[in-house]
Design a protein around this motif. Structure first.
Motif, PDB file in Angstrom:
ATOM      1  N   LEU B  15      -1.691  -9.072  -4.236  1.00 30.78           N
ATOM      2  CA  LEU B  15      -2.378  -8.140  -5.125  1.00 30.78           C
ATOM      3  C   LEU B  15      -2.780  -6.876  -4.379  1.00 30.78           C
ATOM      4  O   LEU B  15      -2.710  -5.770  -4.914  1.00 30.78           O
ATOM      5  CB  LEU B  15      -3.625  -8.799  -5.717  1.00 30.78           C
ATOM      6  CG  LEU B  15      -3.388  -9.734  -6.903  1.00 30.78           C
ATOM      7  CD1 LEU B  15      -4.706 -10.274  -7.418  1.00 30.78           C
ATOM      8  CD2 LEU B  15      -2.670  -8.994  -8.022  1.00 30.78           C
ATOM      9  N   LYS B  16      -3.181  -7.041  -3.109  1.00 29.68           N
ATOM     10  CA  LYS B  16      -3.570  -5.860  -2.325  1.00 29.68           C
ATOM     11  C   LYS B  16      -2.372  -4.931  -2.168  1.00 29.68           C
ATOM     12  O   LYS B  16      -2.476  -3.709  -2.353  1.00 29.68           O
ATOM     13  CB  LYS B  16      -4.075  -6.288  -0.950  1.00 29.68           C
ATOM     14  CG  LYS B  16      -5.425  -6.971  -0.991  1.00 29.68           C
ATOM     15  CD  LYS B  16      -5.858  -7.342   0.408  1.00 29.68           C
ATOM     16  CE  LYS B  16      -7.155  -8.108   0.379  1.00 29.68           C
ATOM     17  NZ  LYS B  16      -7.476  -8.704   1.683  1.00 29.68           N
ATOM     18  N   LEU B  17      -1.206  -5.539  -1.821  1.00 34.18           N
ATOM     19  CA  LEU B  17      -0.001  -4.722  -1.653  1.00 34.18           C
ATOM     20  C   LEU B  17       0.379  -4.037  -2.958  1.00 34.18           C
ATOM     21  O   LEU B  17       0.740  -2.857  -2.979  1.00 34.18           O
ATOM     22  CB  LEU B  17       1.156  -5.599  -1.162  1.00 34.18           C
ATOM     23  CG  LEU B  17       1.032  -6.033   0.290  1.00 34.18           C
ATOM     24  CD1 LEU B  17       2.178  -6.972   0.658  1.00 34.18           C
ATOM     25  CD2 LEU B  17       1.053  -4.809   1.213  1.00 34.18           C
ATOM     26  N   MET B  18       0.240  -4.793  -4.055  1.00 30.87           N
ATOM     27  CA  MET B  18       0.587  -4.224  -5.355  1.00 30.87           C
ATOM     28  C   MET B  18      -0.324  -3.040  -5.677  1.00 30.87           C
ATOM     29  O   MET B  18       0.135  -2.001  -6.162  1.00 30.87           O
ATOM     30  CB  MET B  18       0.438  -5.304  -6.412  1.00 30.87           C
ATOM     31  CG  MET B  18       1.003  -4.937  -7.753  1.00 30.87           C
ATOM     32  SD  MET B  18       0.898  -6.391  -8.813  1.00 30.87           S
ATOM     33  CE  MET B  18       0.526  -5.605 -10.351  1.00 30.87           C
ATOM     34  N   THR B  19      -1.629  -3.195  -5.372  1.00 34.07           N
ATOM     35  CA  THR B  19      -2.566  -2.093  -5.604  1.00 34.07           C
ATOM     36  C   THR B  19      -2.117  -0.852  -4.840  1.00 34.07           C
ATOM     37  O   THR B  19      -2.058   0.250  -5.404  1.00 34.07           O
ATOM     38  CB  THR B  19      -3.977  -2.482  -5.117  1.00 34.07           C
ATOM     39  OG1 THR B  19      -4.276  -3.767  -5.618  1.00 34.07           O
ATOM     40  CG2 THR B  19      -5.006  -1.494  -5.573  1.00 34.07           C
ATOM     41  N   LEU B  20      -1.815  -1.062  -3.546  1.00 33.63           N
ATOM     42  CA  LEU B  20      -1.434   0.092  -2.717  1.00 33.63           C
ATOM     43  C   LEU B  20      -0.167   0.757  -3.255  1.00 33.63           C
ATOM     44  O   LEU B  20      -0.109   1.985  -3.389  1.00 33.63           O
ATOM     45  CB  LEU B  20      -1.230  -0.357  -1.272  1.00 33.63           C
ATOM     46  CG  LEU B  20      -2.526  -0.650  -0.525  1.00 33.63           C
ATOM     47  CD1 LEU B  20      -2.224  -1.157   0.877  1.00 33.63           C
ATOM     48  CD2 LEU B  20      -3.381   0.617  -0.463  1.00 33.63           C
ATOM     49  N   LEU B  21       0.842  -0.076  -3.596  1.00 33.13           N
ATOM     50  CA  LEU B  21       2.093   0.472  -4.102  1.00 33.13           C
ATOM     51  C   LEU B  21       1.872   1.269  -5.387  1.00 33.13           C
ATOM     52  O   LEU B  21       2.330   2.419  -5.512  1.00 33.13           O
ATOM     53  CB  LEU B  21       3.082  -0.661  -4.380  1.00 33.13           C
ATOM     54  CG  LEU B  21       3.925  -1.104  -3.196  1.00 33.13           C
ATOM     55  CD1 LEU B  21       4.823  -2.275  -3.586  1.00 33.13           C
ATOM     56  CD2 LEU B  21       4.779   0.075  -2.728  1.00 33.13           C
ATOM     57  N   CYS B  22       1.143   0.647  -6.327  1.00 34.62           N
ATOM     58  CA  CYS B  22       0.871   1.325  -7.600  1.00 34.62           C
ATOM     59  C   CYS B  22       0.132   2.635  -7.344  1.00 34.62           C
ATOM     60  O   CYS B  22       0.426   3.663  -7.957  1.00 34.62           O
ATOM     61  CB  CYS B  22       0.020   0.455  -8.516  1.00 34.62           C
ATOM     62  SG  CYS B  22       0.930  -0.826  -9.336  1.00 34.62           S
ATOM     63  N   MET B  23      -0.840   2.611  -6.410  1.00 32.05           N
ATOM     64  CA  MET B  23      -1.663   3.780  -6.145  1.00 32.05           C
ATOM     65  C   MET B  23      -0.807   4.929  -5.611  1.00 32.05           C
ATOM     66  O   MET B  23      -0.930   6.073  -6.061  1.00 32.05           O
ATOM     67  CB  MET B  23      -2.728   3.391  -5.130  1.00 32.05           C
ATOM     68  CG  MET B  23      -4.040   4.048  -5.320  1.00 32.05           C
ATOM     69  SD  MET B  23      -4.583   4.041  -7.010  1.00 32.05           S
ATOM     70  CE  MET B  23      -6.210   3.530  -6.819  1.00 32.05           C
ATOM     71  N   VAL B  24       0.071   4.606  -4.646  1.00 35.97           N
ATOM     72  CA  VAL B  24       0.942   5.647  -4.080  1.00 35.97           C
ATOM     73  C   VAL B  24       1.832   6.223  -5.175  1.00 35.97           C
ATOM     74  O   VAL B  24       1.949   7.449  -5.332  1.00 35.97           O
ATOM     75  CB  VAL B  24       1.790   5.054  -2.920  1.00 35.97           C
ATOM     76  CG1 VAL B  24       2.865   6.037  -2.493  1.00 35.97           C
ATOM     77  CG2 VAL B  24       0.884   4.699  -1.757  1.00 35.97           C
ATOM     78  N   TYR B  25       2.413   5.328  -5.991  1.00 33.69           N
ATOM     79  CA  TYR B  25       3.281   5.760  -7.077  1.00 33.69           C
ATOM     80  C   TYR B  25       2.533   6.669  -8.044  1.00 33.69           C
ATOM     81  O   TYR B  25       3.012   7.744  -8.425  1.00 33.69           O
ATOM     82  CB  TYR B  25       3.824   4.519  -7.787  1.00 33.69           C
ATOM     83  CG  TYR B  25       4.567   4.791  -9.068  1.00 33.69           C
ATOM     84  CD1 TYR B  25       5.846   5.346  -9.059  1.00 33.69           C
ATOM     85  CD2 TYR B  25       3.993   4.484 -10.305  1.00 33.69           C
ATOM     86  CE1 TYR B  25       6.522   5.580 -10.244  1.00 33.69           C
ATOM     87  CE2 TYR B  25       4.665   4.719 -11.484  1.00 33.69           C
ATOM     88  CZ  TYR B  25       5.931   5.272 -11.451  1.00 33.69           C
ATOM     89  OH  TYR B  25       6.585   5.519 -12.621  1.00 33.69           O
ATOM     90  N   VAL B  26       1.311   6.233  -8.423  1.00 33.82           N
ATOM     91  CA  VAL B  26       0.541   6.991  -9.411  1.00 33.82           C
ATOM     92  C   VAL B  26       0.163   8.364  -8.858  1.00 33.82           C
ATOM     93  O   VAL B  26       0.270   9.372  -9.548  1.00 33.82           O
ATOM     94  CB  VAL B  26      -0.713   6.200  -9.844  1.00 33.82           C
ATOM     95  CG1 VAL B  26      -1.704   7.095 -10.548  1.00 33.82           C
ATOM     96  CG2 VAL B  26      -0.309   5.046 -10.727  1.00 33.82           C
ATOM     97  N   PHE B  27      -0.261   8.402  -7.577  1.00 31.63           N
ATOM     98  CA  PHE B  27      -0.659   9.703  -7.029  1.00 31.63           C
ATOM     99  C   PHE B  27       0.555  10.624  -6.905  1.00 31.63           C
ATOM    100  O   PHE B  27       0.476  11.813  -7.217  1.00 31.63           O
ATOM    101  CB  PHE B  27      -1.370   9.528  -5.681  1.00 31.63           C
ATOM    102  CG  PHE B  27      -2.859   9.469  -5.845  1.00 31.63           C
ATOM    103  CD1 PHE B  27      -3.628  10.627  -5.785  1.00 31.63           C
ATOM    104  CD2 PHE B  27      -3.493   8.269  -6.115  1.00 31.63           C
ATOM    105  CE1 PHE B  27      -4.993  10.570  -5.976  1.00 31.63           C
ATOM    106  CE2 PHE B  27      -4.851   8.214  -6.303  1.00 31.63           C
ATOM    107  CZ  PHE B  27      -5.609   9.356  -6.235  1.00 31.63           C
TER     108      PHE B  27
END
Lengths: 219, 228
Positions: B15-27
């Motif tokens: 979940l932590k990795l998913m958060t980071l990935l989603c965050m980078v994508y969103v930004f």
């Protein structure tokens, strides 16, 4: 049957306590009268909108003052007596009932005093009375719960408005909307949706209080 | 680790990795991606990826806090109390960020930072309710009593928040999309491109809040172990 008897006994007990001490309701009446007098000194030709705003603001402050007494004002001995003798929810119901009754008395008195000192701008008194009838139990329900929460805290007198005001603002928005309708003398058909919304809010908070109160009461 | 001590397990690594990935994508997509060009909205439409997820996050966090409060009242586990408190504080943080991003957006589309819009008023009152929760929490000496009373208040506040945010603004006119006859978000998004960023944004911000609440709850449990 037993519950009804207990409630009647408690109601009589509340009445006797109030009658013998005689300072609670009388004190609140003076509190309210003083506030209204100060308001009319500053707002002599009060516009109708200001009238309604002052009315409900003063009622809000007065209700916090009156209902903070429900649990904060109890001595430890009396509290112990209640705890061993009655189920918490029954006592809460009685407190809501007496709170509502005293708020209705205060609202009627405030209307008369403001009518005498500042004029009476309400065009449809029926709607205004309905608003008061619904606002009384709403204020009483929320504030008795808040009073029970604040008891035992380090700063109960400060907690009453801090917790009570934000919780009461949704109710006050509806109350204000209904009072504006009474002010403008609108048709009853416009009023009902708001009255129903207020009643639904009241039922929800009463149900929540019934479920939550046993947890506040435990020690 | 002693198993009798109250303990909250950390967020799973996936979940932590998913958060980071989603965050980078969103930004990346939030600043650089294509957005529909609309009159008045212009580039401010990108705020959709930042303002709206704050509200989703706040509601979910406060819902979580209410659920953990209920669990505390039923079972009296210290972990539930730590979760409820941490989630409420994250909910407040998200609410504040949502209010600020909303005010910036309002300044450039409605023409004022604060126009007394029902949605703005309702969210400000909601924040006050939960700030009062923090005041209530800090005014008890006894930990058990503090947890019990604030759990009860949390549930009450959540039930007062729902009509405040969703029902009352619909009774009055509002400039906010989806209110008072204004079209909702879907009307501005004809080709569905923004959805591909918006939904990941909601997931990313909510997970981020949950992660932070998890850390905060674990920190609270650790701190409570220190004898005062």
């Amino acid at each position: 049957m037993q519950t009804v008897r207990t409630m009647l006994l408690l109601l009589r007990h509340e009445w006797l306590r109030e009658w013998r001490q005689g300072q609670w309701l009388a004190g609140s009446l003076l509190y309210l009268a003083g506030g209204i007098f100060a308001a009319q000194l500053m707002l002599r030709p009060a516009g109708p909108l200001a009238w309604v705003a002052i009315y409900w603001l003063l009622m809000l402050f007065a209700s916090v003052y009156v209902l903070s007494r429900t649990y904060l004002g109890l001595s430890n001995g009396l509290l112990m007596y209640y705890k061993v003798s009655t189920p918490g929810v029954t006592l809460w119901m009685i407190k809501v009932l007496t709170g509502t009754l005293s708020l209705w008395v205060l609202m009627a008195l405030a209307t008369i005093l403001m009518g005498v000192w500042m004029g009476y701008p309400i065009q449809n008194t029926g709607i205004f009375i309905l608003t008061q009838l619904l606002a009384g139990p709403l204020l009483a329900t929320v504030l008795t719960l808040v009073s029970a929460m604040a008891r035992g805290a380090a700063n109960p007198a400060q907690l009453m408005p801090v917790l009570g005001f934000p919780l009461l603002v949704p109710c006050l928005l509806l109350v204000h909307r209904l009072s504006r309708m009474a002010l403008d003398g609108l048709e009853w058909s416009v009023v009902w949706p708001y009255a129903v919304a207020m009643s639904a809010l009241l039922v929800m908070i009463l149900a929540l209080g019934t479920l939550l109160f046993p947890f506040l009461w435990r020690d | 680790m002693n198993s009798t001590r109250p303990r909250i397990s950390p967020l799973p690594l996936a979940l932590k990795l998913m958060t980071l990935l989603c965050m980078v994508y969103v930004f990346w997509m939030g600043w650089m991606g294509e957005v529909p060009r609309k009159v008045i909205l212009n580039e401010s439409v990108r705020n959709l990826y930042f303002h709206v997820p704050m509200w989703f996050g706040m509601i979910l966090m406060l819902l979580g806090a209410a659920v953990y409060s209920l669990r505390y009242l039923l079972f009296q586990h210290d972990t539930d109390d730590a979760w409820a408190s941490a989630l409420t504080q994250m909910g407040i943080l998200f609410g504040m960020l949502g209010l600020i991003t909303g005010m910036v957006w309002a300044q450039f589309t409605w023409g004022a930072w604060w126009s007394g819009d029902p949605k703005q008023n309702a969210s400000a009152i909601g924040l006050l309710m939960y700030l009062a929760y923090t005041v209530l929490r800090s005014s008890f000496e006894d930990k058990r009593r503090q947890a019990r009373i604030s759990a009860a208040y949390n549930i009450l506040a959540f039930f007062c928040l729902i009509p405040l945010l969703f029902i009352l603004p619909r009774l009055t006119d509002s400039l906010h999309p989806g209110n008072g006859g204004n079209p909702g978000f879907s009307a501005y998004d004809l080709d569905g491109r923004m959805r591909w960023v918006f939904y990941p944004a909601v997931i990313a911000w909510t997970l981020m809040g949950w992660w932070a609440a998890n850390l905060w709850a674990r920190y609270t449990l650790l701190r409570n172990r220190i004898p005062s």
